[in-house]
Scaffold this motif. Sequence first.
Motif, PDB file in Angstrom:
ATOM      1  N   LYS A   1       0.831  -1.213   0.000  1.00  0.00           N
ATOM      2  CA  LYS A   1       0.000   0.000   0.000  1.00  0.00           C
ATOM      3  C   LYS A   1       0.865   1.263   0.000  1.00  0.00           C
ATOM      4  O   LYS A   1       0.408   2.320  -0.410  1.00  0.00           O
ATOM      5  CB  LYS A   1      -0.971   0.000   1.174  1.00  0.00           C
ATOM      6  N   ASP A   2       2.123   1.127   0.419  1.00  0.00           N
ATOM      7  CA  ASP A   2       3.029   2.274   0.415  1.00  0.00           C
ATOM      8  C   ASP A   2       3.781   2.434  -0.903  1.00  0.00           C
ATOM      9  O   ASP A   2       4.507   3.414  -1.086  1.00  0.00           O
ATOM     10  CB  ASP A   2       4.052   2.142   1.561  1.00  0.00           C
ATOM     11  N   SER A   3       3.621   1.477  -1.808  1.00  0.00           N
ATOM     12  CA  SER A   3       4.339   1.551  -3.088  1.00  0.00           C
ATOM     13  C   SER A   3       3.550   2.380  -4.096  1.00  0.00           C
ATOM     14  O   SER A   3       2.347   2.602  -3.926  1.00  0.00           O
ATOM     15  CB  SER A   3       4.598   0.148  -3.644  1.00  0.00           C
ATOM     16  N   GLN A   4       4.235   2.811  -5.136  1.00  0.00           N
ATOM     17  CA  GLN A   4       3.576   3.613  -6.156  1.00  0.00           C
ATOM     18  C   GLN A   4       2.664   2.783  -7.053  1.00  0.00           C
ATOM     19  O   GLN A   4       1.719   3.303  -7.630  1.00  0.00           O
ATOM     20  CB  GLN A   4       4.611   4.340  -7.005  1.00  0.00           C
ATOM     21  N   ASP A   5       2.963   1.490  -7.175  1.00  0.00           N
ATOM     22  CA  ASP A   5       2.138   0.600  -7.991  1.00  0.00           C
ATOM     23  C   ASP A   5       1.739  -0.596  -7.123  1.00  0.00           C
ATOM     24  O   ASP A   5       2.416  -1.621  -7.095  1.00  0.00           O
ATOM     25  CB  ASP A   5       2.899   0.152  -9.239  1.00  0.00           C
ATOM     26  N   VAL A   6       0.633  -0.436  -6.411  1.00  0.00           N
ATOM     27  CA  VAL A   6       0.179  -1.440  -5.441  1.00  0.00           C
ATOM     28  C   VAL A   6      -0.060  -2.790  -6.114  1.00  0.00           C
ATOM     29  O   VAL A   6       0.342  -3.831  -5.595  1.00  0.00           O
ATOM     30  CB  VAL A   6      -1.095  -0.952  -4.712  1.00  0.00           C
ATOM     31  N   GLN A   7      -0.697  -2.774  -7.263  1.00  0.00           N
ATOM     32  CA  GLN A   7      -1.002  -4.034  -7.950  1.00  0.00           C
ATOM     33  C   GLN A   7       0.275  -4.751  -8.365  1.00  0.00           C
ATOM     34  O   GLN A   7       0.387  -5.967  -8.200  1.00  0.00           O
ATOM     35  CB  GLN A   7      -1.885  -3.767  -9.172  1.00  0.00           C
ATOM     36  N   PHE A   8       1.241  -4.041  -8.900  1.00  0.00           N
ATOM     37  CA  PHE A   8       2.522  -4.640  -9.289  1.00  0.00           C
ATOM     38  C   PHE A   8       3.195  -5.262  -8.072  1.00  0.00           C
ATOM     39  O   PHE A   8       3.675  -6.398  -8.122  1.00  0.00           O
ATOM     40  CB  PHE A   8       3.428  -3.575  -9.923  1.00  0.00           C
ATOM     41  N   CYS A   9       3.221  -4.527  -6.984  1.00  0.00           N
ATOM     42  CA  CYS A   9       3.843  -4.999  -5.748  1.00  0.00           C
ATOM     43  C   CYS A   9       3.165  -6.280  -5.263  1.00  0.00           C
ATOM     44  O   CYS A   9       3.839  -7.276  -4.955  1.00  0.00           O
ATOM     45  CB  CYS A   9       3.765  -3.910  -4.679  1.00  0.00           C
ATOM     46  N   ASN A  10       1.843  -6.268  -5.191  1.00  0.00           N
ATOM     47  CA  ASN A  10       1.114  -7.463  -4.755  1.00  0.00           C
ATOM     48  C   ASN A  10       1.393  -8.649  -5.661  1.00  0.00           C
ATOM     49  O   ASN A  10       1.585  -9.772  -5.192  1.00  0.00           O
ATOM     50  CB  ASN A  10      -0.392  -7.191  -4.683  1.00  0.00           C
ATOM     51  N   THR A  11       1.441  -8.410  -6.958  1.00  0.00           N
ATOM     52  CA  THR A  11       1.699  -9.487  -7.917  1.00  0.00           C
ATOM     53  C   THR A  11       3.079 -10.099  -7.704  1.00  0.00           C
ATOM     54  O   THR A  11       3.234 -11.323  -7.766  1.00  0.00           O
ATOM     55  CB  THR A  11       1.559  -8.968  -9.361  1.00  0.00           C
ATOM     56  N   ILE A  12       4.077  -9.262  -7.448  1.00  0.00           N
ATOM     57  CA  ILE A  12       5.439  -9.768  -7.218  1.00  0.00           C
ATOM     58  C   ILE A  12       5.445 -10.768  -6.071  1.00  0.00           C
ATOM     59  O   ILE A  12       6.025 -11.852  -6.178  1.00  0.00           O
ATOM     60  CB  ILE A  12       6.420  -8.602  -6.933  1.00  0.00           C
ATOM     61  N   PHE A  13       4.799 -10.420  -4.982  1.00  0.00           N
ATOM     62  CA  PHE A  13       4.809 -11.304  -3.819  1.00  0.00           C
ATOM     63  C   PHE A  13       3.829 -12.475  -3.969  1.00  0.00           C
ATOM     64  O   PHE A  13       4.127 -13.585  -3.533  1.00  0.00           O
ATOM     65  CB  PHE A  13       4.519 -10.513  -2.543  1.00  0.00           C
ATOM     66  N   GLU A  14       2.672 -12.240  -4.583  1.00  0.00           N
ATOM     67  CA  GLU A  14       1.678 -13.305  -4.720  1.00  0.00           C
ATOM     68  C   GLU A  14       2.156 -14.426  -5.625  1.00  0.00           C
ATOM     69  O   GLU A  14       1.770 -15.581  -5.445  1.00  0.00           O
ATOM     70  CB  GLU A  14       0.358 -12.736  -5.259  1.00  0.00           C
ATOM     71  N   THR A  15       2.974 -14.112  -6.611  1.00  0.00           N
ATOM     72  CA  THR A  15       3.435 -15.127  -7.558  1.00  0.00           C
ATOM     73  C   THR A  15       4.645 -15.903  -7.054  1.00  0.00           C
ATOM     74  O   THR A  15       5.064 -16.856  -7.694  1.00  0.00           O
ATOM     75  CB  THR A  15       3.768 -14.502  -8.927  1.00  0.00           C
ATOM     76  N   ASP A  16       5.205 -15.490  -5.944  1.00  0.00           N
ATOM     77  CA  ASP A  16       6.347 -16.203  -5.384  1.00  0.00           C
ATOM     78  C   ASP A  16       5.897 -16.967  -4.142  1.00  0.00           C
ATOM     79  O   ASP A  16       5.529 -16.351  -3.136  1.00  0.00           O
ATOM     80  CB  ASP A  16       7.464 -15.214  -5.023  1.00  0.00           C
ATOM     81  N   PRO A  17       5.941 -18.285  -4.186  1.00  0.00           N
ATOM     82  CA  PRO A  17       5.423 -19.080  -3.063  1.00  0.00           C
ATOM     83  C   PRO A  17       6.161 -18.847  -1.740  1.00  0.00           C
ATOM     84  O   PRO A  17       5.607 -19.110  -0.677  1.00  0.00           O
ATOM     85  CB  PRO A  17       5.587 -20.529  -3.535  1.00  0.00           C
ATOM     86  N   ARG A  18       7.354 -18.318  -1.783  1.00  0.00           N
ATOM     87  CA  ARG A  18       8.105 -18.050  -0.549  1.00  0.00           C
ATOM     88  C   ARG A  18       7.507 -16.908   0.252  1.00  0.00           C
ATOM     89  O   ARG A  18       7.725 -16.799   1.459  1.00  0.00           O
ATOM     90  CB  ARG A  18       9.571 -17.726  -0.876  1.00  0.00           C
ATOM     91  N   SER A  19       6.743 -16.065  -0.396  1.00  0.00           N
ATOM     92  CA  SER A  19       6.232 -14.853   0.243  1.00  0.00           C
ATOM     93  C   SER A  19       5.226 -15.109   1.352  1.00  0.00           C
ATOM     94  O   SER A  19       5.208 -14.396   2.356  1.00  0.00           O
ATOM     95  CB  SER A  19       5.579 -13.943  -0.803  1.00  0.00           C
ATOM     96  N   ALA A  20       4.376 -16.089   1.179  1.00  0.00           N
ATOM     97  CA  ALA A  20       3.261 -16.315   2.108  1.00  0.00           C
ATOM     98  C   ALA A  20       3.727 -16.530   3.541  1.00  0.00           C
ATOM     99  O   ALA A  20       3.047 -16.140   4.484  1.00  0.00           O
ATOM    100  CB  ALA A  20       2.415 -17.488   1.648  1.00  0.00           C
TER     101      ALA A  20
END
Length: 178
Positions: free
Chosen positions: A34-53
């Motif tokens: 939510k603090d990034s300039q592109d919230v959707q891009f940021c969420n996608t980066i973490f959501e697509t990497d299984p290590r993030s969860a």
Amino acid sequence: MAYLPCLTILFLVSAFSTFNGCNAGIALIQSICKDSQDVQFCNTIFETDPRSATADLHGLALVAISNTILEIQDTLSRIPGILSQLRRNPLGKKRLIICQSDYSNSLKKFQSAFSSTSKSAYWDAINYIRDGTNVVIDCHNNYRRDGPIATSPINDDDLKVFKLSEIILLVINRILVK
């Protein structure tokens, strides 16, 4: 027969613990993004990497840096093909060769940032991230000087590196202020 209810209780406790852990990971990711300039891009980066969860801040920093390294490597692998298409455009070819060198330097910087982050040397990592991003900025600006202004054929790649750098710095900042 008494062991069956005990197994059921253990299963439920285990399931709720895992569920709550995932929600905590998602909440952490959302609070960063939510603090990034592109919230959707940021969420996608973490959501697509299984290590993030299940990652903590340190792990999320490593995930973001590794995604940046992959992005830079992908760009470097595509540049020779783009260069072959620029046979009749000497200025475009010259500019892209500069970008190829810049991206190679950036790759080394982000690899060093990953190593530093792995060792919790976050201030060193910040310096490497800054330097790695600056050489991509040089590539990007290369298309605005020494001739007519043009759009780089790897413009979208530049923008991804900029966004990824921001995400990395947001995560590391949270680590440092903790």
